[in-house]
Design a protein around this motif. Sequence first.
Motif, PDB file in Angstrom:
ATOM      1  N   PHE A 176       2.913  -3.534  13.474  1.00  0.00           N
ATOM      2  CA  PHE A 176       1.764  -4.445  13.478  1.00  0.00           C
ATOM      3  C   PHE A 176       1.455  -4.936  12.060  1.00  0.00           C
ATOM      4  CE2 PHE A 176       0.156  -1.615  17.175  1.00  0.00           C
ATOM      5  CZ  PHE A 176       1.028  -2.230  18.048  1.00  0.00           C
ATOM      6  N   VAL A 177       1.383  -4.000  11.126  1.00  0.00           N
ATOM      7  CA  VAL A 177       1.075  -4.366   9.740  1.00  0.00           C
ATOM      8  C   VAL A 177       2.195  -5.219   9.154  1.00  0.00           C
ATOM      9  CG1 VAL A 177       0.703  -3.477   7.407  1.00  0.00           C
ATOM     10  CG2 VAL A 177      -0.438  -2.389   9.354  1.00  0.00           C
ATOM     11  N   ASN A 178       3.437  -4.840   9.434  1.00  0.00           N
ATOM     12  CA  ASN A 178       4.566  -5.616   8.927  1.00  0.00           C
ATOM     13  C   ASN A 178       4.561  -7.042   9.459  1.00  0.00           C
ATOM     14  OD1 ASN A 178       5.564  -3.563   7.375  1.00  0.00           O
ATOM     15  ND2 ASN A 178       7.267  -3.045   8.729  1.00  0.00           N
ATOM     16  N   THR A 179       4.121  -7.218  10.700  1.00  0.00           N
ATOM     17  CA  THR A 179       4.056  -8.563  11.265  1.00  0.00           C
ATOM     18  C   THR A 179       3.036  -9.414  10.522  1.00  0.00           C
ATOM     19  OG1 THR A 179       4.753  -7.794  13.456  1.00  0.00           O
ATOM     20  CG2 THR A 179       3.574  -9.895  13.356  1.00  0.00           C
ATOM     21  N   LEU A 180       1.881  -8.825  10.213  1.00  0.00           N
ATOM     22  CA  LEU A 180       0.874  -9.563   9.452  1.00  0.00           C
ATOM     23  C   LEU A 180       1.398  -9.916   8.061  1.00  0.00           C
ATOM     24  CD1 LEU A 180      -2.028 -10.675   9.413  1.00  0.00           C
ATOM     25  CD2 LEU A 180      -2.750  -8.479   8.451  1.00  0.00           C
ATOM     26  N   ILE A 181       2.095  -8.978   7.426  1.00  0.00           N
ATOM     27  CA  ILE A 181       2.668  -9.242   6.110  1.00  0.00           C
ATOM     28  C   ILE A 181       3.707 -10.361   6.192  1.00  0.00           C
ATOM     29  CG2 ILE A 181       4.111  -8.266   4.276  1.00  0.00           C
ATOM     30  CD1 ILE A 181       2.742  -5.578   4.815  1.00  0.00           C
ATOM     31  N   ALA A 182       4.543 -10.322   7.241  1.00  0.00           N
ATOM     32  CA  ALA A 182       5.563 -11.364   7.407  1.00  0.00           C
ATOM     33  C   ALA A 182       4.926 -12.736   7.549  1.00  0.00           C
ATOM     34  CB  ALA A 182       6.430 -11.050   8.629  1.00  0.00           C
ATOM     35  N   LEU A 183       3.841 -12.813   8.327  1.00  0.00           N
ATOM     36  CA  LEU A 183       3.153 -14.098   8.504  1.00  0.00           C
ATOM     37  C   LEU A 183       2.605 -14.606   7.169  1.00  0.00           C
ATOM     38  CD1 LEU A 183       1.183 -13.538  11.850  1.00  0.00           C
ATOM     39  CD2 LEU A 183       3.348 -14.729  11.510  1.00  0.00           C
ATOM     40  N   ALA A 184       2.101 -13.693   6.353  1.00  0.00           N
ATOM     41  CA  ALA A 184       1.554 -14.087   5.054  1.00  0.00           C
ATOM     42  C   ALA A 184       2.660 -14.571   4.116  1.00  0.00           C
ATOM     43  CB  ALA A 184       0.797 -12.915   4.431  1.00  0.00           C
ATOM     44  N   ILE A 185       3.774 -13.831   4.096  1.00  0.00           N
ATOM     45  CA  ILE A 185       4.882 -14.205   3.213  1.00  0.00           C
ATOM     46  C   ILE A 185       5.485 -15.552   3.616  1.00  0.00           C
ATOM     47  CG2 ILE A 185       7.235 -13.590   2.516  1.00  0.00           C
ATOM     48  CD1 ILE A 185       6.352 -10.643   2.703  1.00  0.00           C
ATOM     49  N   LEU A 186       5.664 -15.722   4.931  1.00  0.00           N
ATOM     50  CA  LEU A 186       6.293 -16.942   5.445  1.00  0.00           C
ATOM     51  C   LEU A 186       5.321 -18.117   5.529  1.00  0.00           C
ATOM     52  CD1 LEU A 186       8.303 -15.244   8.332  1.00  0.00           C
ATOM     53  CD2 LEU A 186       9.268 -16.185   6.212  1.00  0.00           C
ATOM     54  N   PHE A 221       2.609  11.108   0.209  1.00  0.00           N
ATOM     55  CA  PHE A 221       1.973  11.845  -0.873  1.00  0.00           C
ATOM     56  C   PHE A 221       0.690  11.112  -1.268  1.00  0.00           C
ATOM     57  CE2 PHE A 221       5.239   8.887  -2.211  1.00  0.00           C
ATOM     58  CZ  PHE A 221       4.560   8.048  -3.072  1.00  0.00           C
ATOM     59  N   ASN A 222      -0.208  11.785  -1.965  1.00  0.00           N
ATOM     60  CA  ASN A 222      -1.444  11.147  -2.413  1.00  0.00           C
ATOM     61  C   ASN A 222      -1.138   9.970  -3.336  1.00  0.00           C
ATOM     62  OD1 ASN A 222      -2.819  13.081  -1.024  1.00  0.00           O
ATOM     63  ND2 ASN A 222      -3.605  14.155  -2.814  1.00  0.00           N
ATOM     64  N   THR A 223      -1.778   8.849  -3.082  1.00  0.00           N
ATOM     65  CA  THR A 223      -1.622   7.698  -3.965  1.00  0.00           C
ATOM     66  C   THR A 223      -2.947   7.396  -4.660  1.00  0.00           C
ATOM     67  OG1 THR A 223      -2.253   5.988  -2.359  1.00  0.00           O
ATOM     68  CG2 THR A 223       0.044   6.741  -2.319  1.00  0.00           C
ATOM     69  N   LYS A 224      -2.877   6.624  -5.720  1.00  0.00           N
ATOM     70  CA  LYS A 224      -4.083   6.272  -6.475  1.00  0.00           C
ATOM     71  C   LYS A 224      -4.715   4.974  -5.988  1.00  0.00           C
ATOM     72  CE  LYS A 224      -2.384   8.526 -10.698  1.00  0.00           C
ATOM     73  NZ  LYS A 224      -2.046   8.344 -12.135  1.00  0.00           N
ATOM     74  N   CYS A 225      -4.053   4.307  -5.050  1.00  0.00           N
ATOM     75  CA  CYS A 225      -4.566   3.018  -4.581  1.00  0.00           C
ATOM     76  C   CYS A 225      -5.864   3.197  -3.805  1.00  0.00           C
ATOM     77  CB  CYS A 225      -3.535   2.337  -3.684  1.00  0.00           C
ATOM     78  SG  CYS A 225      -1.953   2.020  -4.490  1.00  0.00           S
ATOM     79  N   ALA A 226      -6.729   2.203  -3.853  1.00  0.00           N
ATOM     80  CA  ALA A 226      -7.989   2.239  -3.113  1.00  0.00           C
ATOM     81  C   ALA A 226      -8.364   0.818  -2.711  1.00  0.00           C
ATOM     82  CB  ALA A 226      -9.099   2.863  -3.956  1.00  0.00           C
ATOM     83  N   ARG A 227      -9.017   0.705  -1.561  1.00  0.00           N
ATOM     84  CA  ARG A 227      -9.487  -0.582  -1.035  1.00  0.00           C
ATOM     85  C   ARG A 227      -8.351  -1.618  -1.031  1.00  0.00           C
ATOM     86  NH1 ARG A 227     -14.822  -1.027  -0.116  1.00  0.00           N
ATOM     87  NH2 ARG A 227     -14.718  -3.308  -0.207  1.00  0.00           N
ATOM     88  N   SER A 228      -7.295  -1.276  -0.325  1.00  0.00           N
ATOM     89  CA  SER A 228      -6.130  -2.150  -0.225  1.00  0.00           C
ATOM     90  C   SER A 228      -6.465  -3.419   0.543  1.00  0.00           C
ATOM     91  CB  SER A 228      -4.991  -1.412   0.490  1.00  0.00           C
ATOM     92  OG  SER A 228      -4.036  -2.309   0.997  1.00  0.00           O
ATOM     93  N   SER A 229      -6.127  -4.557  -0.036  1.00  0.00           N
ATOM     94  CA  SER A 229      -6.403  -5.831   0.636  1.00  0.00           C
ATOM     95  C   SER A 229      -5.587  -5.964   1.915  1.00  0.00           C
ATOM     96  CB  SER A 229      -6.097  -7.001  -0.312  1.00  0.00           C
ATOM     97  OG  SER A 229      -4.761  -6.951  -0.769  1.00  0.00           O
ATOM     98  N   ILE A 230      -4.388  -5.373   1.948  1.00  0.00           N
ATOM     99  CA  ILE A 230      -3.555  -5.447   3.150  1.00  0.00           C
ATOM    100  C   ILE A 230      -4.199  -4.688   4.296  1.00  0.00           C
ATOM    101  CG2 ILE A 230      -1.352  -4.727   4.170  1.00  0.00           C
ATOM    102  CD1 ILE A 230      -0.041  -5.223   1.478  1.00  0.00           C
ATOM    103  N   VAL A 231      -4.620  -3.455   4.050  1.00  0.00           N
ATOM    104  CA  VAL A 231      -5.211  -2.629   5.102  1.00  0.00           C
ATOM    105  C   VAL A 231      -6.523  -3.223   5.582  1.00  0.00           C
ATOM    106  CG1 VAL A 231      -6.183  -0.363   5.626  1.00  0.00           C
ATOM    107  CG2 VAL A 231      -4.062  -0.529   4.325  1.00  0.00           C
ATOM    108  N   ARG A 232      -7.356  -3.674   4.671  1.00  0.00           N
ATOM    109  CA  ARG A 232      -8.653  -4.221   5.058  1.00  0.00           C
ATOM    110  C   ARG A 232      -8.485  -5.557   5.801  1.00  0.00           C
ATOM    111  NH1 ARG A 232     -13.096  -1.917   2.942  1.00  0.00           N
ATOM    112  NH2 ARG A 232     -14.267  -3.866   2.872  1.00  0.00           N
ATOM    113  N   ALA A 233      -7.533  -6.364   5.379  1.00  0.00           N
ATOM    114  CA  ALA A 233      -7.285  -7.627   6.073  1.00  0.00           C
ATOM    115  C   ALA A 233      -6.739  -7.378   7.471  1.00  0.00           C
ATOM    116  CB  ALA A 233      -6.309  -8.487   5.271  1.00  0.00           C
ATOM    117  N   TYR A 234      -5.843  -6.406   7.601  1.00  0.00           N
ATOM    118  CA  TYR A 234      -5.282  -6.090   8.914  1.00  0.00           C
ATOM    119  C   TYR A 234      -6.372  -5.606   9.867  1.00  0.00           C
ATOM    120  CZ  TYR A 234      -2.971  -3.459  12.581  1.00  0.00           C
ATOM    121  OH  TYR A 234      -2.599  -2.958  13.803  1.00  0.00           O
ATOM    122  N   SER A 235      -7.245  -4.716   9.388  1.00  0.00           N
ATOM    123  CA  SER A 235      -8.337  -4.212  10.209  1.00  0.00           C
ATOM    124  C   SER A 235      -9.217  -5.353  10.710  1.00  0.00           C
ATOM    125  CB  SER A 235      -9.177  -3.216   9.394  1.00  0.00           C
ATOM    126  OG  SER A 235     -10.344  -2.856  10.092  1.00  0.00           O
TER     127      SER A 235
END
Length: 305
Positions: A19-29, A99-113
């Motif tokens: 699902f997330v990859n599909t949204l990313i593909a639409l954005a890239i294309l 593993f634990n990452t330092k990223c926070a408030r990802s635009s990809i995750v929030r946009a997908y939601s």
Amino acid sequence: TLIIERDTFANFFHDSEDFVNTLIALAILEWNVKDLQILITDLYPKGPFWPIWDRVFFGSRKPLTSWDIKQKYGTKNVCFDNAAIAILGAAAPITVASFNTKCARSSIVRAYSDFVIRALGLQLRTRYHTKPNPQRVVVTFMARRSSGMWPEKRFCDSQTSFFLCEFVQHLGTRPLGRTIKNDKAVVDALKGLEQRSFANGAHVEFRDLDYSKLSFEEQIAANLDTDVMVGPHGAGLLHNIFMPDRAALVELFIDGSSANRHFHNLARWQGRSYYGSAFSNPVRAQQLVSVVAGAVASLDLSKPY
């Protein structure tokens, strides 16, 4: 046309890779959903999360399964004006880091939601719209119980798919790992939070939900009205990305699951608080209550969302 081979069909975490990859593909294309035609080329049945394909990524033409493609085109040669092969599900950014990452408030995750909520027509169920009493705090226990039918049996389709029911009729109740041995005692203890007072003025409303018994739309609606999600490590905890911004996730690591940090990351990428603790099994109910009470007490109740 986007050509997709799904990673699986009945595991919300691994389904969400696609699902997330599909949204990313639409954005890239730079493709618009309204012009999209999805071709699903694997042999899985549609499954419990088909509304994502059939409603969220529905363009001017309905998504076609491998069965549909065979019925529509048979052995014909098909030419595409504009086609792409989707990103491999296992390469999704939501799953590659255990593993634990330092990223926070990802635009990809929030946009997908946000994309999913709006596409399902559930935006009017969000706290932004309903504006409930901010001191009302809903604690949802995401039950993990071996009580349901195998999804292979539940969603098999001998009439309009290649996933034939005759091969899975012998399957009975689906056993699950990481189930809480003293489930009832844990539920009773968590319900006791409704009688507790909190310095931030929270009034707890407790819910014990088995998501496997809800429709997909009902699952997302439940997320939208959850302030603290509590549950053992498992695919369903991905639902935390649909909760209000002020919400928190409490993950129970039982039976040796603490090495996997996917839901820690997803909570942080969505921008919410996360509490993960290792528990013995049977779970020490009062130990869990203390963790959940701490999560409730730490909520910012200045806004309902």
